[in-house]
Every structure is written in C-alpha cells, then in structure tokens.
Design a protein around this motif. Sequence first.
Motif, PDB file in Angstrom:
ATOM      1  N   ASN A  91       0.719  -1.181   0.368  1.00  0.00           N
ATOM      2  CA  ASN A  91      -0.153   0.260  -0.110  1.00  0.00           C
ATOM      3  C   ASN A  91       0.831   1.371  -0.374  1.00  0.00           C
ATOM      4  O   ASN A  91       1.040   2.728   0.363  1.00  0.00           O
ATOM      5  CB  ASN A  91      -1.107   0.063   1.322  1.00  0.00           C
ATOM      6  CG  ASN A  91      -1.855   1.096   0.833  1.00  0.00           C
ATOM      7  OD1 ASN A  91      -2.661   1.167   0.101  1.00  0.00           O
ATOM      8  ND2 ASN A  91      -2.345   0.789   1.958  1.00  0.00           N
ATOM      9  N   TRP A  92       1.981   1.561  -0.421  1.00  0.00           N
ATOM     10  CA  TRP A  92       2.907   2.510  -0.573  1.00  0.00           C
ATOM     11  C   TRP A  92       3.385   2.981  -2.120  1.00  0.00           C
ATOM     12  O   TRP A  92       3.600   1.885  -2.838  1.00  0.00           O
ATOM     13  CB  TRP A  92       4.605   1.224  -0.427  1.00  0.00           C
ATOM     14  CG  TRP A  92       4.317   1.979   1.166  1.00  0.00           C
ATOM     15  CD1 TRP A  92       3.756   2.065   2.066  1.00  0.00           C
ATOM     16  CD2 TRP A  92       5.991   1.731   1.699  1.00  0.00           C
ATOM     17  NE1 TRP A  92       4.630   1.934   3.694  1.00  0.00           N
ATOM     18  CE2 TRP A  92       5.923   1.038   3.583  1.00  0.00           C
ATOM     19  CE3 TRP A  92       7.182   0.889   1.570  1.00  0.00           C
ATOM     20  CZ2 TRP A  92       6.728   0.746   4.189  1.00  0.00           C
ATOM     21  CZ3 TRP A  92       8.162   0.504   2.238  1.00  0.00           C
ATOM     22  CH2 TRP A  92       8.179  -0.018   3.564  1.00  0.00           C
ATOM     23  N   LYS A  93       2.235   3.969  -2.191  1.00  0.00           N
ATOM     24  CA  LYS A  93       2.198   3.905  -3.531  1.00  0.00           C
ATOM     25  C   LYS A  93       2.979   5.405  -3.732  1.00  0.00           C
ATOM     26  O   LYS A  93       3.118   5.980  -5.063  1.00  0.00           O
ATOM     27  CB  LYS A  93       0.487   4.938  -3.777  1.00  0.00           C
ATOM     28  CG  LYS A  93      -0.568   2.939  -3.760  1.00  0.00           C
ATOM     29  CD  LYS A  93      -1.909   4.145  -3.832  1.00  0.00           C
ATOM     30  CE  LYS A  93      -2.784   2.586  -4.385  1.00  0.00           C
ATOM     31  NZ  LYS A  93      -4.177   3.068  -3.751  1.00  0.00           N
ATOM     32  N   THR A  94       2.747   6.453  -2.773  1.00  0.00           N
ATOM     33  CA  THR A  94       4.003   7.534  -2.549  1.00  0.00           C
ATOM     34  C   THR A  94       4.763   6.989  -2.249  1.00  0.00           C
ATOM     35  O   THR A  94       6.009   6.348  -1.244  1.00  0.00           O
ATOM     36  CB  THR A  94       3.436   8.907  -2.042  1.00  0.00           C
ATOM     37  OG1 THR A  94       2.795   8.488  -0.867  1.00  0.00           O
ATOM     38  CG2 THR A  94       1.793   8.847  -2.531  1.00  0.00           C
ATOM     39  N   THR A  95       6.549   8.313  -2.341  1.00  0.00           N
ATOM     40  CA  THR A  95       7.806   7.983  -1.893  1.00  0.00           C
ATOM     41  C   THR A  95       7.639   7.756  -0.191  1.00  0.00           C
ATOM     42  O   THR A  95       7.607   8.113   0.476  1.00  0.00           O
ATOM     43  CB  THR A  95       8.821   8.722  -2.484  1.00  0.00           C
ATOM     44  OG1 THR A  95       8.314   9.339  -3.309  1.00  0.00           O
ATOM     45  CG2 THR A  95      10.116   8.312  -1.690  1.00  0.00           C
ATOM     46  N   GLN A  96       8.349   6.515  -0.035  1.00  0.00           N
ATOM     47  CA  GLN A  96       8.407   6.157   1.738  1.00  0.00           C
ATOM     48  C   GLN A  96       9.867   6.184   2.092  1.00  0.00           C
ATOM     49  O   GLN A  96      11.283   5.554   1.501  1.00  0.00           O
ATOM     50  CB  GLN A  96       8.157   4.469   1.690  1.00  0.00           C
ATOM     51  CG  GLN A  96       7.116   4.124   1.563  1.00  0.00           C
ATOM     52  CD  GLN A  96       5.662   5.109   2.547  1.00  0.00           C
ATOM     53  OE1 GLN A  96       6.084   5.018   3.056  1.00  0.00           O
ATOM     54  NE2 GLN A  96       4.989   5.863   1.093  1.00  0.00           N
ATOM     55  N   PHE A  97      10.205   6.957   3.271  1.00  0.00           N
ATOM     56  CA  PHE A  97      11.723   7.136   3.707  1.00  0.00           C
ATOM     57  C   PHE A  97      11.832   6.966   4.728  1.00  0.00           C
ATOM     58  O   PHE A  97      12.395   7.235   5.975  1.00  0.00           O
ATOM     59  CB  PHE A  97      11.555   9.014   4.150  1.00  0.00           C
ATOM     60  CG  PHE A  97      11.346  10.191   2.655  1.00  0.00           C
ATOM     61  CD1 PHE A  97      12.347  10.318   1.660  1.00  0.00           C
ATOM     62  CD2 PHE A  97      10.120  10.316   2.141  1.00  0.00           C
ATOM     63  CE1 PHE A  97      11.947  11.226   1.084  1.00  0.00           C
ATOM     64  CE2 PHE A  97       9.933  11.243   1.581  1.00  0.00           C
ATOM     65  CZ  PHE A  97      11.274  11.424   0.303  1.00  0.00           C
ATOM     66  N   VAL A  98      12.580   5.242   4.050  1.00  0.00           N
ATOM     67  CA  VAL A  98      12.574   4.240   4.962  1.00  0.00           C
ATOM     68  C   VAL A  98      13.680   3.560   5.664  1.00  0.00           C
ATOM     69  O   VAL A  98      14.071   4.005   6.742  1.00  0.00           O
ATOM     70  CB  VAL A  98      12.821   2.657   4.420  1.00  0.00           C
ATOM     71  CG1 VAL A  98      13.252   1.676   5.581  1.00  0.00           C
ATOM     72  CG2 VAL A  98      10.548   2.695   3.305  1.00  0.00           C
ATOM     73  N   LYS A  99      14.843   4.453   5.493  1.00  0.00           N
ATOM     74  CA  LYS A  99      16.355   4.754   6.034  1.00  0.00           C
ATOM     75  C   LYS A  99      16.581   5.593   6.596  1.00  0.00           C
ATOM     76  O   LYS A  99      16.556   5.011   7.833  1.00  0.00           O
ATOM     77  CB  LYS A  99      17.494   4.837   4.643  1.00  0.00           C
ATOM     78  CG  LYS A  99      18.867   4.948   4.464  1.00  0.00           C
ATOM     79  CD  LYS A  99      19.732   5.122   4.280  1.00  0.00           C
ATOM     80  CE  LYS A  99      20.613   5.896   4.817  1.00  0.00           C
ATOM     81  NZ  LYS A  99      21.650   4.942   5.064  1.00  0.00           N
ATOM     82  N   LYS A 100      16.059   6.625   6.564  1.00  0.00           N
ATOM     83  CA  LYS A 100      16.225   7.630   7.477  1.00  0.00           C
ATOM     84  C   LYS A 100      14.537   7.665   8.784  1.00  0.00           C
ATOM     85  O   LYS A 100      15.854   7.808   9.673  1.00  0.00           O
ATOM     86  CB  LYS A 100      15.610   9.268   6.558  1.00  0.00           C
ATOM     87  CG  LYS A 100      14.880  10.668   7.610  1.00  0.00           C
ATOM     88  CD  LYS A 100      14.160  11.519   6.733  1.00  0.00           C
ATOM     89  CE  LYS A 100      14.932  12.784   7.839  1.00  0.00           C
ATOM     90  NZ  LYS A 100      13.466  12.719   9.258  1.00  0.00           N
ATOM     91  N   LEU A 101      13.608   6.939   8.340  1.00  0.00           N
ATOM     92  CA  LEU A 101      13.229   6.666   9.632  1.00  0.00           C
ATOM     93  C   LEU A 101      13.770   5.614  10.477  1.00  0.00           C
ATOM     94  O   LEU A 101      13.320   5.362  11.556  1.00  0.00           O
ATOM     95  CB  LEU A 101      11.403   6.415   8.954  1.00  0.00           C
ATOM     96  CG  LEU A 101      10.973   7.609   8.256  1.00  0.00           C
ATOM     97  CD1 LEU A 101       9.535   7.000   7.655  1.00  0.00           C
ATOM     98  CD2 LEU A 101      10.139   8.822   9.803  1.00  0.00           C
TER      99      LEU A 101
END
Length: 325
Positions: A91-101
């Motif tokens: 359900n990730w349609k937009t950019t997810q800032f995974v590394k940062k978080l």
Amino acid sequence: MLEKKLIGIDLGGTTIKFAILNIEGHIQTKWSLETDITEKGTKIVPAIIESINHHLDLYNMQKEDFLGIGMGSPGNVSHIDGTVIGAYNLNWKTTQFVKKLIEEGTGIPFFIDNDANVAALGEQWMGAGNNEPNVVFITLGTGVGGGIIINGELVRGSSGAAGEIGHIVIEPHGFDCTCGNQGCLETVASATGVVRLARTMAEEFAGLSLLKESIDNGDSVDAKSVFDAAKEGDVFALRVVDKVCDYLALACGNISNMLNPSTIVIGGGVSKAGEFLADKIREKFVRYAFPPIYNNTKIKIAELGNDAGVIGASSLVLNDSFSES
C-alpha cells in the motif's frame, strides 16, 4: 568488528521476517511480524522500528553491537536514497523515506535494496551460489524476478532496474504481459504462467491425460499439480513442463552468453519441483548457450528457502560498509 552483528529484514506483503546474524552470514535468531498495510502502509516502518528495539532489549543488546541493518523490499527501491515507491502490495504508492526513519528510530546504519536483488545476494553468499563472484538468480514465483552478481557486486543498472529477467522476451507475439509487452518469460514460467500455458496447450491436446481432464473439467490446477503430473508420467503434463523448461533454458542461454556466470540459481515456488526442473533446463540449455559457456555453467536449485531474504539483506550492510571504507 568480528564481534559485530547484522540485522536482516525481508519485507513482504503479508509477513516481515527479521534475523540477527554474525558477519559470516549465520543466523543466530529470527522472528517475524504480520505486515499491517492499512492506513496507506504508514504502520509498517514504525512496526519495524518497534520490533527491532524490543528484541534488542529482550536480548540485552545495544545499538553499538550492530554493524548495520539491511532490508529487502518490493517496489521501486533507491538503494542510494533509501526510499521505496510503488510497492503496491504494501500500500506504498508514494515515496517512503525508509532509511531516514529506521536510522532515526534505531540509531543503527540502514541499507536497502529490491527484494529480488536481496534474495540473489543471499543465495550467492550462503546458498547455491557457493560464494562464487559471478552468479545469476532467477526466482519463479507469482511473477519472475532475478538478481545478477558480477565480480562479487550486485548489478543494478543505470536506473536500478537490472535483473528484470522475467521480462526477457522469449516468444515474440506471445502472451500479453503485465508490463505491456508480449511474450515475456514471466508469462510462461511464473506459477501463474505455467498454468496459463497448460490451459492453452490443453485446447490442442487430444490424448489421454489426467491433467488435461482436470483442466477440461474446470478443476483447480496450479503449477505444482502440473509438475507433479509430469513427474508421474502424464504425457500432456510432460509436454507442458518441457515447453516451460525450454523457455527457461532459452533465457538462461541468453543470460549466460552475455554475462558468463559460473552458476545460475533457480528459486521461488516453482523451483520446489527440484532436480526434475533443473535437469530439464540443463538438457535444453546446451541448445542455446555458446559451448565454452555451457560447459562451465552450473544450473542449480536454490538452497536457502525463506531465509534467502534475511541473509541477503544482511549482506547489504557488509557490501556497502566495505565499499565506503
């Protein structure tokens, strides 16, 4: 550094798998969570952070004990930016800032790549690839994916899309593919592709076959039942499997003629057919590969199963850490 640990994460649409490993790639403990994709997938990264921190407390470990966290994710992954977009099963349609978080939430360096690339790294390092420097991994699941390791390094390509083996065209004007092209390997060698091919070939087969009878009766048929019938000598099932393996051998031949890997590893659900599948690909491979290449190329079945993702993800930490040092 010998005492440092690694964390590997295999992020999937239904389950998130975690493992703590030593730097030799051996799993020391593992656990999993259900993937909660509600609310546009916004619960996924916080759940990962909470689970890591909880288990570090549980095992009385500190963030300083870890060299880093590696993760494989579906979708369009930027290993440089640490972002994911277009992972629709999450359900990730937009950019997810995974590394940062995740770095902010755990205090541990974080590395990420596409899940197929990560599985390839796992099999190359600790599985059927036998830690050889030139290995190609093909995964036959709901779709067909892959990963390429040359001279010990993952090949990502100019836009990060290298290794899309499922979209090698093996039958011009063949079945329509979800990518918009026709005749891609995925349309005939994925779990769904095998069934599609069987149903199509059943229309022209007139002999006796329990598999054809099941298809004609509208019974549920999957890739496993096609291969099981072939193993039992069903004439029609053998024709279908031979066709699937011919397509796979053609793709393997083209890959090998260009890249000259020492090993091609076949994984994913369809690979559970085991040596029956591998033997048939090997038999046909000699028709498509340049002789000096087929004489020196091994075609093997994946060995790590569900652990390939977490093992390969953990290797991202080592690969990126050493390349930066």
